[in-house]
Design a protein around this motif. Structure first.
Motif, PDB file in Angstrom:
ATOM      1  N   PRO A 126       5.656  -5.000   0.509  1.00 30.27           N
ATOM      2  CA  PRO A 126       4.363  -5.537   0.939  1.00 30.27           C
ATOM      3  C   PRO A 126       3.200  -4.798   0.271  1.00 30.27           C
ATOM      4  CG  PRO A 126       5.334  -4.219   2.690  1.00 30.27           C
ATOM      5  CD  PRO A 126       6.318  -4.243   1.578  1.00 30.27           C
ATOM      6  N   LEU A 129       0.440  -1.844   4.204  1.00 29.92           N
ATOM      7  CA  LEU A 129       1.371  -1.192   5.118  1.00 29.92           C
ATOM      8  C   LEU A 129       0.600  -0.616   6.304  1.00 29.92           C
ATOM      9  CD1 LEU A 129       3.308   0.461   2.239  1.00 29.92           C
ATOM     10  CD2 LEU A 129       4.393  -1.030   3.901  1.00 29.92           C
ATOM     11  N   PRO A 130       0.314  -1.472   7.284  1.00 30.79           N
ATOM     12  CA  PRO A 130      -0.442  -0.986   8.431  1.00 30.79           C
ATOM     13  C   PRO A 130       0.290   0.170   9.114  1.00 30.79           C
ATOM     14  CG  PRO A 130       0.337  -3.252   8.777  1.00 30.79           C
ATOM     15  CD  PRO A 130       0.668  -2.885   7.380  1.00 30.79           C
ATOM     16  N   GLY A 162      13.983   2.333   8.658  1.00 29.43           N
ATOM     17  CA  GLY A 162      13.042   1.292   9.051  1.00 29.43           C
ATOM     18  C   GLY A 162      11.671   1.809   9.431  1.00 29.43           C
ATOM     19  N   THR A 163      11.345   3.045   9.076  1.00 31.60           N
ATOM     20  CA  THR A 163      10.020   3.551   9.413  1.00 31.60           C
ATOM     21  C   THR A 163       9.058   3.444   8.231  1.00 31.60           C
ATOM     22  OG1 THR A 163      10.823   5.789   8.958  1.00 31.60           O
ATOM     23  CG2 THR A 163      10.749   5.111  11.259  1.00 31.60           C
ATOM     24  N   GLY A 164       9.468   2.730   7.195  1.00 33.99           N
ATOM     25  CA  GLY A 164       8.545   2.439   6.099  1.00 33.99           C
ATOM     26  C   GLY A 164       8.515   3.486   4.989  1.00 33.99           C
ATOM     27  N   LYS A 165       9.519   4.331   4.907  1.00 40.94           N
ATOM     28  CA  LYS A 165       9.513   5.381   3.880  1.00 40.94           C
ATOM     29  C   LYS A 165       9.597   4.798   2.469  1.00 40.94           C
ATOM     30  CE  LYS A 165      13.189   7.374   5.514  1.00 40.94           C
ATOM     31  NZ  LYS A 165      13.469   6.405   6.580  1.00 40.94           N
ATOM     32  N   THR A 166      10.615   3.968   2.252  1.00 43.26           N
ATOM     33  CA  THR A 166      10.791   3.407   0.910  1.00 43.26           C
ATOM     34  C   THR A 166       9.592   2.549   0.521  1.00 43.26           C
ATOM     35  OG1 THR A 166      13.183   3.413   1.209  1.00 43.26           O
ATOM     36  CG2 THR A 166      12.322   2.019  -0.540  1.00 43.26           C
ATOM     37  N   ALA A 167       9.172   1.699   1.442  1.00 43.10           N
ATOM     38  CA  ALA A 167       8.051   0.806   1.139  1.00 43.10           C
ATOM     39  C   ALA A 167       6.798   1.609   0.792  1.00 43.10           C
ATOM     40  CB  ALA A 167       7.791  -0.123   2.323  1.00 43.10           C
ATOM     41  N   TYR A 360       7.865   3.492  14.772  1.00 42.69           N
ATOM     42  CA  TYR A 360       6.756   2.631  15.204  1.00 42.69           C
ATOM     43  C   TYR A 360       6.900   2.309  16.683  1.00 42.69           C
ATOM     44  CZ  TYR A 360       6.116   1.576  10.198  1.00 42.69           C
ATOM     45  OH  TYR A 360       5.914   1.652   8.861  1.00 42.69           O
ATOM     46  N   ILE A 368       2.626  -5.270  12.162  1.00 43.59           N
ATOM     47  CA  ILE A 368       3.408  -5.422  10.932  1.00 43.59           C
ATOM     48  C   ILE A 368       3.962  -6.838  10.837  1.00 43.59           C
ATOM     49  CG2 ILE A 368       5.533  -4.675   9.775  1.00 43.59           C
ATOM     50  CD1 ILE A 368       4.968  -1.851  10.949  1.00 43.59           C
ATOM     51  N   ARG A 372       3.110 -10.088   8.089  1.00 46.86           N
ATOM     52  CA  ARG A 372       4.147 -10.744   7.294  1.00 46.86           C
ATOM     53  C   ARG A 372       4.286 -12.209   7.669  1.00 46.86           C
ATOM     54  NH1 ARG A 372       8.358  -7.662   4.867  1.00 46.86           N
ATOM     55  NH2 ARG A 372       7.485  -5.631   4.499  1.00 46.86           N
ATOM     56  N   ALA A 401      11.256  -1.115  11.777  1.00 44.22           N
ATOM     57  CA  ALA A 401      10.551  -2.299  11.269  1.00 44.22           C
ATOM     58  C   ALA A 401      11.510  -3.248  10.573  1.00 44.22           C
ATOM     59  CB  ALA A 401       9.438  -1.893  10.310  1.00 44.22           C
ATOM     60  N   ARG A 402      12.580  -2.684  10.012  1.00 45.60           N
ATOM     61  CA  ARG A 402      13.552  -3.560   9.341  1.00 45.60           C
ATOM     62  C   ARG A 402      14.192  -4.475  10.365  1.00 45.60           C
ATOM     63  NH1 ARG A 402      16.407   0.040   6.998  1.00 45.60           N
ATOM     64  NH2 ARG A 402      15.338  -0.032   5.016  1.00 45.60           N
ATOM     65  N   LEU A 405      11.795  -7.250  11.405  1.00 45.35           N
ATOM     66  CA  LEU A 405      11.691  -8.319  10.415  1.00 45.35           C
ATOM     67  C   LEU A 405      12.963  -9.164  10.365  1.00 45.35           C
ATOM     68  CD1 LEU A 405       9.922  -6.163   7.715  1.00 45.35           C
ATOM     69  CD2 LEU A 405       8.974  -8.260   8.680  1.00 45.35           C
TER      70      LEU A 405
HETATM   71  P1  ADP Z   1      12.892   3.084   5.412  1.00 44.49           P
HETATM   72  O1  ADP Z   1      12.915   3.326   3.943  1.00 44.49           O
HETATM   73  O2  ADP Z   1      12.115   4.090   6.186  1.00 44.49           O
HETATM   74  O3  ADP Z   1      14.258   2.863   5.987  1.00 44.49           O
HETATM   75  P2  ADP Z   1      11.572   0.671   4.637  1.00 44.49           P
HETATM   76  O4  ADP Z   1      10.426   1.207   3.885  1.00 44.49           O
HETATM   77  O5  ADP Z   1      12.703   0.123   3.835  1.00 44.49           O
HETATM   78  O6  ADP Z   1      12.118   1.732   5.682  1.00 44.49           O
HETATM   79  O7  ADP Z   1      11.043  -0.429   5.646  1.00 44.49           O
HETATM   80  C1  ADP Z   1      11.911  -1.375   6.275  1.00 44.49           C
HETATM   81  C2  ADP Z   1      11.280  -2.740   6.243  1.00 44.49           C
HETATM   82  O8  ADP Z   1      10.099  -2.758   7.028  1.00 44.49           O
HETATM   83  C3  ADP Z   1      10.856  -3.154   4.852  1.00 44.49           C
HETATM   84  O9  ADP Z   1      11.040  -4.543   4.738  1.00 44.49           O
HETATM   85  C4  ADP Z   1       9.377  -2.799   4.814  1.00 44.49           C
HETATM   86  O10 ADP Z   1       8.707  -3.626   3.912  1.00 44.49           O
HETATM   87  C5  ADP Z   1       8.954  -3.042   6.250  1.00 44.49           C
HETATM   88  N1  ADP Z   1       7.892  -2.137   6.677  1.00 44.49           N
HETATM   89  C6  ADP Z   1       8.041  -0.865   7.093  1.00 44.49           C
HETATM   90  N2  ADP Z   1       6.866  -0.332   7.437  1.00 44.49           N
HETATM   91  C7  ADP Z   1       5.942  -1.289   7.241  1.00 44.49           C
HETATM   92  C8  ADP Z   1       4.519  -1.358   7.441  1.00 44.49           C
HETATM   93  N3  ADP Z   1       3.833  -0.321   7.912  1.00 44.49           N
HETATM   94  N4  ADP Z   1       3.906  -2.508   7.141  1.00 44.49           N
HETATM   95  C9  ADP Z   1       4.601  -3.562   6.676  1.00 44.49           C
HETATM   96  N5  ADP Z   1       5.911  -3.566   6.467  1.00 44.49           N
HETATM   97  C10 ADP Z   1       6.597  -2.452   6.756  1.00 44.49           C
END
Ligand code: ADP
Ligand code: MG
Length: 560
Positions: A126, A129-130, A162-167, A360, A368, A372, A401-402, A405
């Motif tokens: 995305p 990333l709120p 699912g806490t948005g680390k990779t994103a 989250y 979030i 989306r 967050a995963r 979604l």
């Molecule tokens: P992690 O790497 O911590 O396991 P990800 O970065 O893969 O988590 O995030 C999991 C999913 O949630 C992805 O599809 C990501 O795009 C979405 N996501 C996580 N945090 C946010 C955010 N703050 N805003 C929008 N999408 C988010």
């Protein structure tokens, strides 16, 4: 960002559908994007429109409505298809010779719920990333050093899945690379997913080959430029002063050097070299030119778990020996305790800066999902309670967050299958059950055979109406199952351990109860759906051999 790990992007096209001006492109246009070379995305937005136009200009109406009939049809059928399409909306006229609807026509005719389903998939990055502003700013503050030509501190990022680390990390590295291009500072990010690339050899080989590629590309463009200069000198259209070289000989020497360098860069094979050769090849390839390299090691805990911390040790002490370039490591871990396994030197070097991604809460998950869903769904397809419910379920699942979604996407798919135009709360509940069941099936399927036998014993007892099943009862049935299929019988103590493991996985629920002077025992019940679990167990080749367990289960009751 330079993605050195093509395997990790399950769907590389997904990055192309990130919100742009053409956010509204439908699913089929999004498909077209797959053919588009990433580097040309901006120009190709027009290309996509053109392709869209061919469908709209009526020259091929069978394409226009996405009818599947043409796929299998021969030329004459296409004609018939065109006519049939002309009256397709007029359902009252039952034309006897009207082309019968194909397998997919019916499915396509319903109003699809999704505008662009890809944005709900994990592979989509995305643009916004709120609730991660703080973490993103922290990363940027550390990495900005690279844009000044210095080495940024190593960073360790922690947080549950699912806490948005990779994103967030991908977002920051995209921005970093864009800015470095803008200011022409040599700085780049190399992303490696260590769940896929999980040995020192593979990590180093992948990095080495990436830099070798870049160096060869650079050398070739330099050679081309210098050879043009050489030709211009020969034709006397330029002078030695203008070339920037001291003499013609200096120019020729540089050309020869570059030629020799090009020959020297030999790619690392995927296996076979001694590790120190891979390392030195990587080292030379990075150091060939001046640059700051941020190596992003995602799922770094998997690498350490599988292959120890040698890779990190080697990478973290490189800088003292590099002449032209600098490397900085950004490690991302789902496991908060993973540094406990590291050599203290690696630990202190890698953890120069630490950034934590907390789970989250439900309100944040709602935001979030809202962002989306605006892109993912057609207007007015979500009933009011859908997003709050997805958020609430995912908040219970450690604020993932995963999961949120996944729930939203699965709910949409279930609604689509129901041919309704709106997603309701019930779809979310069914989605939750489906995802939970998928998880159970996966966990049960991958259990070791002995645990499967123990679980099967519990299932047989439940099927026969036994409540508060105790360890002894499980053990008796388990023993008979083992005999039936010629497996070694474990001790009762060991079976008790396996039961505790099943309990931890959430497959059974076991409690210790005191039996007064008879000591203590475990009583358990199944926490997963019986029928589905049983069929997963019986799909195992060994357990499948248990033809009919009923007689000896019955015998066990007759005995008592
Ligand atoms: P992690 O790497 O911590 O396991 P990800 O970065 O893969 O988590 O995030 C999991 C999913 O949630 C992805 O599809 C990501 O795009 C979405 N996501 C996580 N945090 C946010 C955010 N703050 N805003 C929008 N999408 C988010
Ligand atoms: Mg991740």
């Amino acid at each position: 960002m330079t993605n050195t790990d093509s395997n990790t992007d399950a769907d590389p096209s997904a990055r192309d559908d990130r919100p742009r001006d053409d956010d509204t492109v439908g699913r089929r246009e999004a498909d077209d994007v797959e053919e588009v070379d990433e580097s040309e995305v901006t120009e190709d937005v027009e290309g996509i429109d053109e392709q869209g136009l061919t469908a709209d200009d009526g020259s091929d109406p069978t394409v226009d409505d996405g009818s599947a009939t043409t796929v299998a049809a021969d030329v004459t059928d296409v004609e018939a298809g065109v006519e049939a399409d002309g009256v397709a909306d007029d359902t009252s006229e039952a034309e006897p010779d009207e082309a019968s609807p194909g397998l997919f026509d019916d499915l396509l005719s319903g109003e699809p719920i999704f505008e662009n389903k890809e944005v709900l998939r994990p592979s989509y990055t995305p643009r916004r990333l709120p609730h991660r502003e703080e973490q993103i700013n922290n990363m940027a503050t550390i990495l900005v050093t690279a844009l000044r030509g210095d080495t940024p501190s190593n960073i360790l990022i922690y947080g549950k899945t699912g806490t948005g680390k990779t994103a967030s990390a991908k977002f920051v590295s995209d921005e970093l690379e864009t800015t470095s291009q803008k200011y022409e500072v040599p700085c780049e990010v190399q992303y490696i997913n260590c769940e896929v690339t999980d040995t020192q050899y593979r990590v180093l080989a992948q990095l080495a080959n990436k830099f070798i590629d870049e160096n060869v590309t650079y050398i070739e463009s330099e050679l081309e430029r210098l050879e043009d200069t050489r030709a211009a000198l020969d034709e006397e259209t330029t002078t030695v002063e203008e070339t920037g070289f001291d003499s013609e000989e200096a120019l020729d020497e540089r050309i020869e050097d570059l030629d020799a360098d090009r020959e020297e860069f030999e790619p690392v094979p995927m296996t076979g070299w001694p590790t120190d050769r891979v390392y030195s090849t990587f080292f030379e390839a990075v150091d060939y030119r001046e640059r700051v390299v941020v190596i992003m090691l995602d799922e770094i805990d998997k690498l350490v778990e599988k292959s120890g911390d040698d890779t990190l040790y080697n990478l973290s002490r490189m800088n003292s020996e590099l002449d032209n370039s600098r490397v900085s490591i950004m490690g991302i871990s789902n496991d908060l305790k993973f540094t406990d396994f590291l050599d203290p030197r690696v630990k202190s070097s890698l953890g120069e800066e630490e950034i934590v991604f907390p789970p989250y809460d439900a309100t944040q998950l709602r935001d979030i999902l809202q962002h989306r869903s605006d892109i993912a769904f057609k207007e007015d397809t979500l009933s009011e309670d859908v997003i709050p419910l997805c958020a609430a379920f995912a908040a219970q699942e450690h604020g993932d967050a995963r999961r949120a979604l996944d729930l939203l996407r699965t709910a949409g798919e279930l609604a689509e299958r129901d041919r309704t135009e709106t997603i309701h709360e019930a779809h979310v509940r069914r989605a939750q059950e489906k995802i939970e069941l998928d998880r159970v099936v996966e966990v049960v399927r991958t259990l070791p055979t002995q645990s499967k036998l123990v679980l099967y014993a519990v299932i047989l007892l439940e099927e026969n109406g036994v409540h508060n099943i105790n360890t002894g009862e499980v053990f008796n049935i388990y023993k008979r199952l083992c005999n039936e299929i010629d497996m070694d019988v474990l001790t009762q103590r060991r079976v008790t351990d396996l039961i505790s493991e099943l309990d931890m996985l959430g497959i059974v629920n076991a409690v210790v109860v005191s039996k007064g002077r008879y000591g203590r025992t475990k009583e358990m019940s199944l926490s997963v759906p019986l029928d589905e679990t049983k069929s997963v167990l019986l799909a195992d080749s060994r357990l499948g051999e248990v033809e009919d367990a009923q007689p000896f289960v019955q015998a066990r009751f007759d005995d008592s």
